[in-house]
Motif scaffolding. Structure first.
Motif, mmCIF file in Angstrom:
data_model
loop_
_atom_site.group_PDB
_atom_site.id
_atom_site.type_symbol
_atom_site.label_atom_id
_atom_site.label_comp_id
_atom_site.label_asym_id
_atom_site.label_seq_id
_atom_site.Cartn_x
_atom_site.Cartn_y
_atom_site.Cartn_z
ATOM 1 N N ALA A 193 0.830 -1.205 0.000
ATOM 2 C CA ALA A 193 0.000 0.000 0.000
ATOM 3 C C ALA A 193 0.867 1.259 0.000
ATOM 4 O O ALA A 193 0.552 2.248 -0.666
ATOM 5 C CB ALA A 193 -0.926 -0.002 1.215
ATOM 6 N N GLY A 194 1.973 1.229 0.726
ATOM 7 C CA GLY A 194 2.859 2.390 0.779
ATOM 8 C C GLY A 194 3.489 2.685 -0.568
ATOM 9 O O GLY A 194 3.560 3.852 -0.988
ATOM 10 N N PHE A 195 3.938 1.665 -1.257
ATOM 11 C CA PHE A 195 4.579 1.900 -2.557
ATOM 12 C C PHE A 195 3.555 2.240 -3.639
ATOM 13 O O PHE A 195 3.855 3.019 -4.548
ATOM 14 C CB PHE A 195 5.450 0.698 -2.937
ATOM 15 N N PHE A 196 2.376 1.677 -3.544
ATOM 16 C CA PHE A 196 1.297 2.074 -4.453
ATOM 17 C C PHE A 196 1.024 3.574 -4.251
ATOM 18 O O PHE A 196 0.900 4.338 -5.212
ATOM 19 C CB PHE A 196 0.045 1.245 -4.145
ATOM 20 N N ALA A 345 2.372 8.425 4.961
ATOM 21 C CA ALA A 345 1.989 7.020 4.753
ATOM 22 C C ALA A 345 3.090 6.201 4.076
ATOM 23 O O ALA A 345 3.253 5.011 4.377
ATOM 24 C CB ALA A 345 0.712 6.941 3.923
ATOM 25 N N VAL A 346 3.825 6.832 3.171
ATOM 26 C CA VAL A 346 4.868 6.071 2.462
ATOM 27 C C VAL A 346 5.953 5.642 3.441
ATOM 28 O O VAL A 346 6.421 4.494 3.414
ATOM 29 C CB VAL A 346 5.462 6.907 1.301
ATOM 30 N N GLY A 347 6.342 6.557 4.327
ATOM 31 C CA GLY A 347 7.361 6.204 5.319
ATOM 32 C C GLY A 347 6.846 5.212 6.352
ATOM 33 O O GLY A 347 7.485 4.204 6.640
ATOM 34 N N VAL A 348 5.654 5.507 6.879
ATOM 35 C CA VAL A 348 5.107 4.686 7.971
ATOM 36 C C VAL A 348 4.764 3.273 7.486
ATOM 37 O O VAL A 348 5.057 2.287 8.171
ATOM 38 C CB VAL A 348 3.852 5.364 8.571
ATOM 39 N N HIS A 349 4.140 3.189 6.326
ATOM 40 C CA HIS A 349 3.689 1.874 5.849
ATOM 41 C C HIS A 349 4.629 1.278 4.801
ATOM 42 O O HIS A 349 4.967 0.092 4.872
ATOM 43 C CB HIS A 349 2.280 1.987 5.251
#
Lengths: 441, 54
Positions: A193-196, A345-349
């Protein structure tokens, strides 16, 4: 004769007791996943509060409606094709026979002999909805709801579950070829989900005012307390999520991981809580910022989720603290690179989930799998983490690029300036604060 | 005692139209159509809302 009669009656009584036991055990399985699913709904309540609070007041309701609709469209689309993808694609991209998971199969409805399909489908549908919510927070205040829902369906009902088929199915190729280990979905839910999300953010662009002369500005949340409460609600929901990641077996097997290796809820409890605590402490030390301190709880759990069954709790605590610095650092790096991720979100997930998968190879490499699958290795975990990152990023980037080219991705600049609530939503979040000159009716 | 209900009216899958595969396909198409229609209606609403605030 009398002895035979006695034995027969005893056997009959024993058989009857066994049948009662089996029935109740099957019911217990259903009850367990029922409540895991219910608790997972709290994740979405949390994301709802979190995103609304993180928005400026002019966009608060739009952020909320977007989040609610994501849940509402991922559930039916996961029913239509998500569950089929999980069952059809463990071997790669060539579908296997899985007609029982198609929506017109009688397996996809009430069946008095089937006490598993519905409840597992529900848990997985909520996992999918979580991926949609991860995307939702990052893109607030400028994405079109229609574009977001298309992307959320793609992520929540197709992409993540394809990764789930590969890395979370007993026959998934990442398990059978590489011994992939990701019991709490650091990779197949959070990283993907983060990379999406990263792919989408590149095409979506930053909010108006985020960068002045190339320098990132802080766009303040309109209700930080609501955001903090929302994050804590997500932590609560995580217990349903992680409970749904463990397998409640019938017979005398007891709990196993999704890979059929032995574990139990106690293992999950130790490391979930130690990860949470480490993440909070780490992010507090790294930032002293309330938002990041609470986000640290997510970072901590995600950073150890892949190895919840294997880690020493002290190690989990230390991993979570270290990963907090990585998550904060990666969020700052992305911000400098012009990526406006409103909630990190990208960092956290994404980044945390990606590294969490690799860390299982670092700390638990050599741990055996069952069923002839390869041992856990650093090489296997790294390869699979890269596969997951690509599987998330590429469709997110490409589909959002197409939407951008069609002018369907982002709201017009004047609408962003006015606020999405004023333009799209037929209500005001705080009507008493609307100036009389602009208040309607 | 000790037996659970494993069939009802001699079938295990007991729900509306379970014996009619065509109906189940049509309902599935209906579900898909509603989701697509929802997104279409949101696009239309966005277009009109953006136009009204130019």
């Amino acid at each position: 004769m009398a002895t035979e009669t006695t034995l027969e009656s005893l056997q009959a009584a024993l058989d009857a007791q066994q049948a009662v036991f089996n029935m109740h055990q099957a019911m217990n399985v259903e009850v367990f996943y029922w409540w895991c699913t219910a608790i997972m709904v709290m994740i979405h309540a949390g994301f709802l509060a979190y995103e609304m609070g993180a928005s400026r007041s002019k966009n608060a309701l739009a952020a909320g409606v977007k989040n609610i609709l994501a849940l509402a469209v991922i559930i039916p689309t996961f029913y239509l094709f998500g569950w089929w993808i999980y069952n059809a694609f463990p071997a790669g991209i060539i579908p296997a026979e899985a007609s029982g998971a198609l929506p017109w199969s009688t397996s996809m409805g009430p069946d008095v002999q089937d006490m598993g399909s519905g409840i597992f489908w529900a848990a997985f549908a909520l996992f999918g909805a979580t991926t949609g919510s991860i995307l939702s927070g990052a893109v607030i205040e400028r994405i079109r709801v229609s574009a977001f829902l298309i992307l959320a369906i793609l992520l929540g009902s197709a992409i993540w579950i394809l990764a789930g088929a590969w890395g979370w199915h007993p026959d998934g190729w990442m398990l059978t070829k590489f011994g992939y280990h990701d019991v709490g979905a650091s990779g197949v839910v959070h990283a993907i989900a983060g990379f999406f999300t990263l792919g989408v953010l590149i095409n979506l662009g930053p909010r108006v005012g985020k960068y002045v002369n190339g320098v990132a500005q802080q766009i303040k949340a309109h209700n930080l307390p609501m955001t903090l409460i929302g994050l804590m609600m997500i932590i609560f929901g995580f217990f349903g999520f992680l409970g749904g990641c463990i397998i409640f077996n019938g017979g005398d097997t007891g709990w196993t991981t999704i890979y059929n290796t032995p574990t139990n809820l106690s293992a999950f409890a130790f490391n979930t809580l130690m990860g949470f605590a480490g993440g909070v402490i780490g992010c507090y030390i790294a930032t002293r910022d309330p938002f990041w301190t609470m986000s640290g709880g997510l970072v901590g759990i995600i950073s150890v989720a892949a190895g919840l069954d294997l880690y020493d709790p002290g190690l989990a605590f230390i991993i979570a603290i270290c990963m907090s610095f990585v998550a904060v650092g990666s969020a700052k790096f992305l911000e400098k690179m012009g990526i406006d991720d409103a909630v990190g979100a990208v960092g956290v997930h994404g980044i945390t989930g990606f590294i969490a998968v690799i860390l299982v190879g670092v700390f638990a490499g050599g741990t055996p799998n069952v069923g002839g699958n390869p041992d856990i290795t650093l090489y296997g975990q790294t390869v699979c983490a890269i596969v997951i990152a690509i599987l998330g990023f590429v469709p997110g980037y490409l589909v959002s690029l197409v939407l951008k080219k069609l002018d369907m991705l982002r709201v017009p600049a004047n609408v962003e300036d006015l606020g999405l609530d004023e333009v799209e939503i037929l209500a005001h979040p705080y009507p008493e604060t609307v100036p009389s000159s602009t208040a309607k009716s | 005692m000790g037996t659970s209900i494993t069939t009802w009216e001699n079938v295990s899958a007991y729900f509306t139209f379970a014996d009619s595969p065509m109906a189940l396909v049509l309902f599935s198409i209906g579900v898909a159509g509603i989701v697509v229609g929802l997104i279409g209606s949101i696009m239309k609403h966005e277009k009109e809302a953006f136009k009204n605030h130019k």
